[in-house]
Design a protein around this motif. Structure first.
Motif: not given
Length: 590
Positions: A39-40, A55-56, A65-69, A78-82
């Protein structure tokens, strides 16, 4: 003994098949953990008020996972954890550049990574001729083998039955001090003897005319009984009854060999009426009870009649020595009651008759009773085909029994060739296989070899059916027992399927398959190992081998999923075979 009026009622056709047994206890593998979806995502830096979005991709639970602008004029990540299928708050992030806190460019939603559809296990192509052959062999043998299936398909149902009726009997050896050699020989004959129809008939008759090692504790006290059952399995019922009455094994078990005046033993007199010939209430030819003017059932006998029969049968003893098993009982006139007697239906015996004369009169009185045809026919139908035959089915078979004067071969042929046995079974048709039928059928279907039964007999005892060791004259279970659940149907074998017995049976099935009983039974899993890499091919082979394509769709899918999750190939094969062998589709003979 307790009156069991249900014995005389043939209820509506069939037996509801049980569902998948104990599957939840034995399913292997674990469910896959949920992934976080593609998703975005957007994030805001609190101290600057700047926002970024990017997007990730879909990410497995427990991964980061890392989302990049992707917005013009902005730089961020941003680094996010599932966590358990949900995206957590970013653990670290950045968003710099520009002056606007509102994204000015629409961020495209990424295309989700396709998730593979679950494997749907397909039914094998059903060969109608193979199913027809298998159903006959399930009813008439201890289970279909590949060779027997081929033979029935080649020559047809009627010809196969006639060939079995003409086949020489497998010999039952004379016993010695131990019961085990005789029990072993009988069990091996059930498992592999060529005269399978005779072996099934002996098994059926052994549960009507009962003798048990609980009282007959030596092999020599067991073999005369089995030899008599085998000798008359396809003969005349009246001849079987006469020989069994004077059989020394029966003479010990029910006491006729020790019956003498002035107090003759009543055990045999009671059971020869209640269990061996006529039952407790008068019957119509279709097995339904006759009713009096008040709508009540009519007893076939009373305590007075038991006493009269006991006096008529008094004076028979063992021939050469105490409980001699080498020859039938002989008359001891000094111990015979010579007074007049009144038997069934007002038949009277004059005073002064010999033991042999009174014996002949008793046998004639019993075999001429109108109950014998429907009573014996119903017992045999329940053993071979269905626990709940229609009344019309019972009447058709009982008519053959009566017209042939009790010819058991003709009666058995009528049972197996009847439309109710041969047509496609209804939902409630069939009966639960007892432990011996269930496990030997599995071994035979897999081309297994029974080497010895001695190490298996304790397991059969725990399952309620150690061969030749019925707990009472009613055998292993009452033929009157209802199907659990209050359906009104009969389900005699369910008395051997309590919760603990069902678990023991399931464990025993697994032991047969996994080699734990290799000293007693050998089963080659090689044909299944060759296709174990393909769960669908494995399920197809298992279902064709055990059920010829008759496994229910829900059971097939559940077992298939459990099989596919098992990565060890041998365990995969065992999972497929084991779970299929304990389904209601297999345990219930249709």
């Amino acid at each position: 003994m307790t009156s069991h009026q249900d014995l005389v009622f043939p209820l509506r056709s069939g037996l509801r098949a049980a569902g998948l047994l104990a599957l939840a206890l034995f399913t292997t593998g674990v469910q896959a953990q949920a992934s976080c979806p593609a998703k975005s995502l957007s994030w805001t830096i609190p101290w600057t008020g700047k926002s970024c979005a990017g997007p990730v991709a879909a990410t497995p639970s427990g991964s980061a996972a890392t989302a990049r602008n992707t917005l013009a004029g902005m730089t961020g990540w941003a680094t996010l954890q599932c966590v358990n299928g949900a995206w957590a708050v970013p653990s670290s992030y950045e968003c710099t550049g520009g002056s606007s806190t509102t994204p000015t460019t629409t961020v495209p939603t990424p295309t989700p990574t396709p998730i593979p559809a679950p494997l749907v296990f397909k039914a094998p192509v059903v060969d109608a001729a193979e199913v027809t052959a298998a159903r006959l062999l399930e009813q008439a043998t201890f289970g279909p083998t590949p060779a027997d299936l081929t033979r029935v398909r080649q020559i047809g149902t009627a010809n196969w039955i006639d060939g079995q009726l003409a086949m020489p009997a497998t010999a039952i050896p004379d016993g010695g001090d131990s019961t085990e050699p005789v029990r072993e020989a009988w069990f091996l004959a059930m498992a592999a003897a060529p005269d399978q129809l005779r072996q099934r008939m002996v098994f059926a008759l052994s549960q009507i005319l009962v003798v048990s090692t609980s009282k007959n504790t030596a092999g020599r006290e067991l073999s005369p009984w089995l030899q008599t059952l085998s000798k008359h399995a396809f003969g005349n019922f009246g001849d079987l009854l006469r020989e069994m009455t004077l059989n020394p094994a029966m003479g010990k078990y029910l006491g006729l060999g020790h019956s003498r005046v002035p107090m003759p033993n009543e055990d045999y007199a009671r059971e020869v009426m209640q269990l061996f010939t006529i039952g407790l209430v008068e019957l119509n030819l279709d097995g339904s009870p006759r009713l009096d003017a008040n709508g009540k059932t009519i007893p076939t006998y009373d305590q007075t009649r038991i006493g009269e029969f006991a006096r008529a049968l008094s004076g028979w003893g063992f021939a050469n020595s105490y409980e001699d098993m080498s020859v039938p009982l002989v008359a001891r006139e000094q111990y015979h009651d010579r007074r007049a007697k009144t038997l069934l239906n007002g038949v009277t015996l004059p005073a002064g008759q010999s033991a042999a004369q009174d014996f002949d009169a008793v046998m004639l009185n019993l075999t001429r009773h109108p109950n014998v045809a429907p009573f014996i026919s119903l017992r045999l139908i329940r053993h071979f085909v269905t626990s709940n035959p229609s009344r019309a089915y019972v009447q058709r078979v009982a008519t053959v029994f009566r017209q042939t004067n009790g010819d058991l071969a003709a009666t058995l042929r009528a049972i197996l060739l009847d439309a109710e046995a041969r047509n496609t079974p209804a939902t409630d048709a069939g009966h639960l296989r007892d432990p011996v039928l269930h496990t030997l059928s599995l071994v035979r279907a897999l081309g297994g070899q029974v080497i010895s039964g001695r190490n298996l007999f304790w397991d059969y005892y725990l399952m309620g059916e150690r061969p030749a060791q019925a707990p009472s004259v009613f055998s292993y279970y009452s033929p009157l027992a209802p199907l659990p659940g209050g359906s009104g149907l009969a389900g005699p074998e369910f008395q051997l399927y309590s919760g603990s017995q069902a678990v023991r049976r399931a464990n025993f099935v697994l032991a047969l398959l996994d080699g734990s009983q290799s000293g007693s039974v050998r089963i080659d899993l090689a044909p299944f190992m060759t296709v174990a890499n393909d769960p669908q091919a494995l399920m197809t082979l298992v279902e064709r081998t055990l059920l010829q394509g008759r496994l229910s769709a829900s059971a097939r899918q559940t077992i298939g999923e459990a099989t596919a999750k098992t990565t060890d190939l041998r365990q995969r094969v065992l999972t497929a075979l084991y779970l299929t062998a304990i389904t209601g589709d297999y345990v219930v003979q249709k």
